[in-house]
Motif scaffolding. Structure first.
Motif, mmCIF file in Angstrom:
data_model
loop_
_atom_site.group_PDB
_atom_site.id
_atom_site.type_symbol
_atom_site.label_atom_id
_atom_site.label_comp_id
_atom_site.label_asym_id
_atom_site.label_seq_id
_atom_site.Cartn_x
_atom_site.Cartn_y
_atom_site.Cartn_z
ATOM 1 N N PHE A 162 0.867 -1.191 0.000
ATOM 2 C CA PHE A 162 0.000 0.000 0.000
ATOM 3 C C PHE A 162 0.896 1.231 0.000
ATOM 4 O O PHE A 162 1.800 1.348 0.828
ATOM 5 C CB PHE A 162 -0.893 -0.004 1.240
ATOM 6 N N GLN A 163 0.644 2.155 -0.932
ATOM 7 C CA GLN A 163 1.488 3.350 -1.011
ATOM 8 C C GLN A 163 0.626 4.573 -1.282
ATOM 9 O O GLN A 163 -0.339 4.512 -2.062
ATOM 10 C CB GLN A 163 2.539 3.213 -2.113
ATOM 11 N N GLU A 164 0.985 5.688 -0.652
ATOM 12 C CA GLU A 164 0.326 6.961 -0.925
ATOM 13 C C GLU A 164 1.261 8.098 -0.556
ATOM 14 O O GLU A 164 2.225 7.913 0.186
ATOM 15 C CB GLU A 164 -0.979 7.080 -0.139
ATOM 16 N N GLU A 165 0.970 9.276 -1.094
ATOM 17 C CA GLU A 165 1.745 10.468 -0.779
ATOM 18 C C GLU A 165 0.999 11.292 0.265
ATOM 19 O O GLU A 165 -0.227 11.405 0.221
ATOM 20 C CB GLU A 165 2.006 11.308 -2.023
ATOM 21 N N ILE A 166 1.757 11.868 1.194
ATOM 22 C CA ILE A 166 1.193 12.683 2.266
ATOM 23 C C ILE A 166 1.909 14.018 2.280
ATOM 24 O O ILE A 166 3.140 14.069 2.188
ATOM 25 C CB ILE A 166 1.364 11.986 3.629
ATOM 26 N N GLU A 167 1.147 15.084 2.399
ATOM 27 C CA GLU A 167 1.740 16.412 2.482
ATOM 28 C C GLU A 167 1.295 17.093 3.762
ATOM 29 O O GLU A 167 0.095 17.188 4.050
ATOM 30 C CB GLU A 167 1.369 17.273 1.281
ATOM 31 N N ILE A 168 2.265 17.584 4.526
ATOM 32 C CA ILE A 168 1.994 18.321 5.760
ATOM 33 C C ILE A 168 2.353 19.778 5.492
ATOM 34 O O ILE A 168 3.518 20.103 5.233
ATOM 35 C CB ILE A 168 2.820 17.796 6.945
ATOM 36 N N SER A 169 1.373 20.651 5.550
ATOM 37 C CA SER A 169 1.614 22.062 5.244
ATOM 38 C C SER A 169 2.329 22.750 6.395
ATOM 39 O O SER A 169 2.334 22.265 7.535
ATOM 40 C CB SER A 169 0.298 22.779 4.946
ATOM 41 N N ASP A 170 2.917 23.899 6.101
ATOM 42 C CA ASP A 170 3.646 24.678 7.112
ATOM 43 C C ASP A 170 2.959 26.016 7.354
ATOM 44 O O ASP A 170 3.592 26.975 7.779
ATOM 45 C CB ASP A 170 5.089 24.899 6.647
ATOM 46 N N ASP A 171 1.647 26.083 7.074
ATOM 47 C CA ASP A 171 0.934 27.350 7.213
ATOM 48 C C ASP A 171 0.208 27.494 8.542
ATOM 49 O O ASP A 171 -0.532 28.443 8.770
ATOM 50 C CB ASP A 171 -0.076 27.520 6.071
#
Length: 513
Positions: free
Chosen positions: A488-497
């Motif tokens: 299982f693979q996915e991309e995760i983005e954590i914002s810095d705002d």
């Protein structure tokens, strides 16, 4: 020769009698819950019989039930669990000792072995899985320490006995706290002293010698300060009476002295259940309290009552699943501006026992949400129960056990040295799309997409398949592999705002190969 043999038999008999008497003395202390006194006796017995399984086991129990140094239990419990036969609860206790020592992988292994044995005390079997979660949380949170300094309030406030539950008004002109010091208090059968409430008044910028709060403490009963209005004019105490009953009571301050005492409304003090702590909002229009009454989300929950136009309190409202968990929540405290609720919890992302958290009030939804841990090292591997924040939010007060303390718990001022660290907790359960199968030998790897470097590798709780990963701002590849299942693979983005959520529940469903 006959005389020598007789002398030898008499000497051996005296030794056996002495050992038996020493064991009885140690057992009396142990069974009374006086673990410090029992420990002294069992250490003496250990010096005579170092291979005695029961002596080693009970020394381990004693260390874990005192604040001397819980990690000293390790060597004794390691010996017990190395034997061919032993009490299976020793494995659970060894896991606890490893956890306190920050040896999380060893702790997880001990708890897992204990669960696999399928025996031992039911409460321990129930807690073992939860402690694996604590270990996983701690491994992650320790990677992202908050920058703080600790300032002991000194000998005018603290003693060699437990000093805890600090409460201050907004102007910080005095501090109320609970102490179990030997100051004329009754001694309990466990060797400690009945708790009393103390007050220290600020003089020339420093807190003066603490004294018992007049007119509130009653000898032979337990009093704990559990709440204080921001103005400092209304204190809330928890009183446990000799007959086993308990209740929350309000104590009013007038002309600088606490005097009039009244029980809290019956909607808050329930007749059949226990209310542990409470606090008032800045304008006294709401009261928040902890209760084990039924109908909650599990264990002790936090509730609120609002002041009605007729001056009476509304029916209690549960603060909901954004704050309350399957486990215990306790010691609510509202910031002076009313926008932040501080509380302790054994759920959420606790590192062990109670940890300190805060929730922000959402105007649109009219409830506290977005629960965040106060972080390590404010939270420790033991119980962290109560936090009182300053008006500007730059520092706060709590009780802690630290190397520079005067003995047991001391009260500290905590200074926040930088803006809150931003990171996001990803947690959830890994399941199989086929309900007849359970994922096995499961591993999680997280790669930083900006650098191409491996950020970390993780394993879920093998019994519950719960996982936790903490990520700072950035873009990541999240890959899960499990024996017999497709990756299982996915991309995760954590914002810095600053808009990212602190905690995201993210369950993962695996497909068979």
């Amino acid at each position: 020769m006959f005389k020598n043999l007789m002398f030898l038999f008499i000497a051996l008999g005296c030794m056996a009698l002495s050992n038996a008497q020493d064991r009885k003395k140690a057992a009396r202390f142990f069974e009374a819950g006086n673990f410090e006194a029992a420990l002294e006796e069992y250490i003496l017995l250990y010096e005579k019989t170092p291979a005695d399984a029961q002596v080693n086991y009970r020394i381990g129990v004693c260390y874990l039930n005192t604040n001397i140094d819980k990690t000293k239990a390790i060597s004794y419990l390691e010996f017990v669990t190395s034997l061919a036969q032993y009490d299976p609860n020793a494995l659970y206790l060894l896991g606890r000792a490893y956890h306190f020592n920050g040896e999380f992988d060893k702790a997880i292994k001990a708890f897992t072995r204990f669960i696999e044995l399928g025996s031992g005390a039911p409460d321990n079997r129930k807690e073992a899985g939860h402690y694996i979660d604590y270990c996983q949380n701690a491994k992650e949170l320790i990677k992202f320490p908050v920058k703080v300094s600790f300032e002991n309030l000194g000998r005018n406030v603290n003693s060699s006995n437990p000093d805890y539950l600090p409460f201050l008004p907004v102007d910080e002109s005095f501090i109320l706290f609970t102490s179990r010091r030997n100051d004329g208090s009754y001694e309990r059968t466990n060797g400690g002293y009945f708790s009393n409430i103390y007050i220290s008044t600020k003089q020339d910028g420093k807190y003066g010698k603490a004294v018992m709060l007049e007119g509130v403490n009653q000898f032979g009963t337990e009093e704990n300060i559990v709440g204080l209005s921001n103005s400092g004019n209304v204190a809330i105490i928890f009183r446990e009476n000799p007959n086993g009953s308990s209740e929350l009571r309000m104590v009013f301050r007038k002309d600088g002295k606490f005097g009039q005492e009244l029980p809290l409304d019956e909607k808050i003090n329930s007749p059949r259940y226990t209310e542990i702590a409470a606090t008032l909002s800045s304008d006294s229009s709401a009261i928040y309290f902890a209760s084990d009454r039924p109908g909650g989300y599990g264990g002790i929950d936090l509730y609120a009552c609002r002041k009605l136009p007729n001056g009476k309190w509304s029916d209690p409202q549960n603060l909901g699943p954004s704050v309350n968990t399957l486990y215990d929540e306790d010691f609510p405290s509202v910031s002076p501006d009313g926008n932040t609720l501080y509380f302790s919890s054994k759920g959420h992302t606790s590192m062990g026992g109670y940890d300190l958290f805060k929730a922000t009030f959402n105007e649109e939804k009219q409830r506290f949400m977005d629960v965040r841990s106060l972080g390590y090292p404010i939270n420790t591997l033991g119980d962290d129960m109560n936090f009182r924040v300053s008006e500007d939010g730059k520092y706060g007060y709590l009780a802690a056990i630290r190397p520079e303390g005067f003995g047991d718990m001391d009260i500290y001022k905590v200074n926040f040295l930088e803006v809150e660290t931003r990171y996001t907790v990803f947690k959830g359960v890994i399941r199989s799309a086929d309900s007849t199968l359970k994922p096995n030998a499961t591993f999680i790897s997280v790669t930083n997409l900006a650098t191409g470097e491996l950020f970390g590798e993780y394993q879920p709780n093998s019994s519950t398949m719960k996982y936790v990963v903490i990520l700072p701002p950035g873009r990541y590849s999240f890959f899960v592999e499990s024996e017999g299942f497709s990756g299982f693979q996915e991309e995760i983005e954590i914002s810095d705002d600053g808009q990212n959520r602190f905690e995201i529940i993210h369950d993962i469903l695996l497909q068979r190969e």
